[in-house]
Design a protein around this motif. Structure first.
Motif, PDB file in Angstrom:
ATOM      1  N   GLU A  61       0.828  -1.213   0.000  1.00  0.00           N
ATOM      2  CA  GLU A  61       0.000   0.000   0.000  1.00  0.00           C
ATOM      3  C   GLU A  61       0.859   1.259   0.000  1.00  0.00           C
ATOM      4  O   GLU A  61       0.528   2.249  -0.673  1.00  0.00           O
ATOM      5  N   GLU A  64       2.241   1.723  -3.466  1.00  0.00           N
ATOM      6  CA  GLU A  64       1.145   2.165  -4.339  1.00  0.00           C
ATOM      7  C   GLU A  64       0.841   3.646  -4.154  1.00  0.00           C
ATOM      8  O   GLU A  64       0.552   4.358  -5.123  1.00  0.00           O
ATOM      9  N   ARG A  68       1.207   5.491  -7.609  1.00  0.00           N
ATOM     10  CA  ARG A  68      -0.013   5.912  -8.298  1.00  0.00           C
ATOM     11  C   ARG A  68      -0.139   7.435  -8.341  1.00  0.00           C
ATOM     12  O   ARG A  68      -0.620   7.996  -9.337  1.00  0.00           O
ATOM     13  N   VAL A  74      -0.462  -0.035 -11.566  1.00  0.00           N
ATOM     14  CA  VAL A  74      -0.241  -1.350 -10.965  1.00  0.00           C
ATOM     15  C   VAL A  74      -0.879  -2.393 -11.877  1.00  0.00           C
ATOM     16  O   VAL A  74      -2.099  -2.448 -12.022  1.00  0.00           O
ATOM     17  N   LYS A  77      -1.825  -7.012  -8.387  1.00  0.00           N
ATOM     18  CA  LYS A  77      -1.424  -7.039  -6.982  1.00  0.00           C
ATOM     19  C   LYS A  77      -1.803  -8.399  -6.412  1.00  0.00           C
ATOM     20  O   LYS A  77      -2.980  -8.755  -6.372  1.00  0.00           O
TER      21      LYS A  77
END
Length: 268
Positions: A61, A64, A68, A74, A77
């Protein structure tokens, strides 16, 4: 209470408390900077994989979040049941997906097996492997040549060019017969936090609030480099960019300087 290793974010986040300090890291800290590193290297499509437990989920997380935000995508996952090491089907999937890079969180024996399987299936040198630093921390000897070229981010590296680190490493080896790793550094720093607090209070620890207030203001002269405590009592520390070269985690830069965990949910 001093936490010398556990990275669970809640300890200095939603469950923070004035009497809780951490001398290690939050799970967010080592992984968050790697999202920006990936973008800087031109990796737009990244495959994520880890175990489905707290440290694994929180590490992915964190990656990400920064990746992002910078426009990264991504591809997939994957969260494996802990402690499964049945990696081959997923590595085959990585080969089929052909992402720009792979980001993982694995540690210990699982890290060793993932790295060796990744190499055995021919992906080393083809699809860059990125990770939270625990992927190659204490595992390099077992991983051997399979680890060459892996890029990680962590708050320490054995050959970190910090005067305190050189002094600490030699003293530790003299005492115990081998060189220290990140876990020894974090334990040492927990000891420093206690000793420095007691010394500043001239040995009088009867006033609990005075102990907390004194510790909160410390600067720890650590082998990882000096760090302070955030409002949530998590280390505010450098996160180093490392690459495995000739069996060593070589520091190639600072991925994030004086990085402070966001301490989400902490009301201190």
């Amino acid at each position: 209470m001093i936490i010398p290793n556990a990275g669970v974010s809640a300890a200095t986040g939603s469950l923070c408390s004035p009497n809780i300090f951490r001398t290690s890291f939050s799970s967010w800290q080592p992984s968050y900077p790697m999202g920006n590193v990936a973008l800087e290297k031109g990796y737009k499509d990244v495959y994520l994989i880890s175990w489905n437990y707290g440290m694994g989920r929180e590490s992915l997380e964190a990656f990400e979040e920064s990746f992002r935000a910078g426009g990264g995508n991504v591809v997939k996952k994957v969260l494996l049941p802990f402690p499964s090491t049945n990696f081959q089907p997923h590595i085959s999937d990585i080969a089929a997906q052909e992402p720009d890079a792979v980001f993982v969180f694995f540690a210990g024996g699982g890290a060793t097996k993932f790295v060796m399987d990744y190499d055995a299936m021919g992906l080393r040198g083809k699809i860059p492997l990125l990770g939270s630093g625990f992927l190659t921390e204490g595992t390099l000897e077992a991983q051997g040549e399979a680890a060459e070229g892996i890029i990680t981010t962590l708050h320490y590296a054995e050959q970190l060019d910090v005067p305190k680190n050189k002094e600490f490493r030699e003293a530790f080896k003299t005492e115990y017969g081998h060189y220290p790793d990140i876990y020894a550094v974090q334990g040492y720093d927990a000891g420093l936090a206690i000793v420095n607090t007691i010394n500043q209070l001239n040995g009088d620890v009867s006033d609990k609030q005075a102990v907390i207030d004194t510790m909160a203001k410390l600067t720890i002269n650590s082998p990882r480099g000096d760090f302070t405590f955030s409002r949530a009592h998590n280390p505010v520390q450098n996160i180093y960019l490392r690459e495995v070269m000739d069996g060593v985690n070589v520091v190639t830069g600072i991925a994030a300087e004086a990085l402070e965990d966001p301490a989400r949910g902490c009301n201190l």
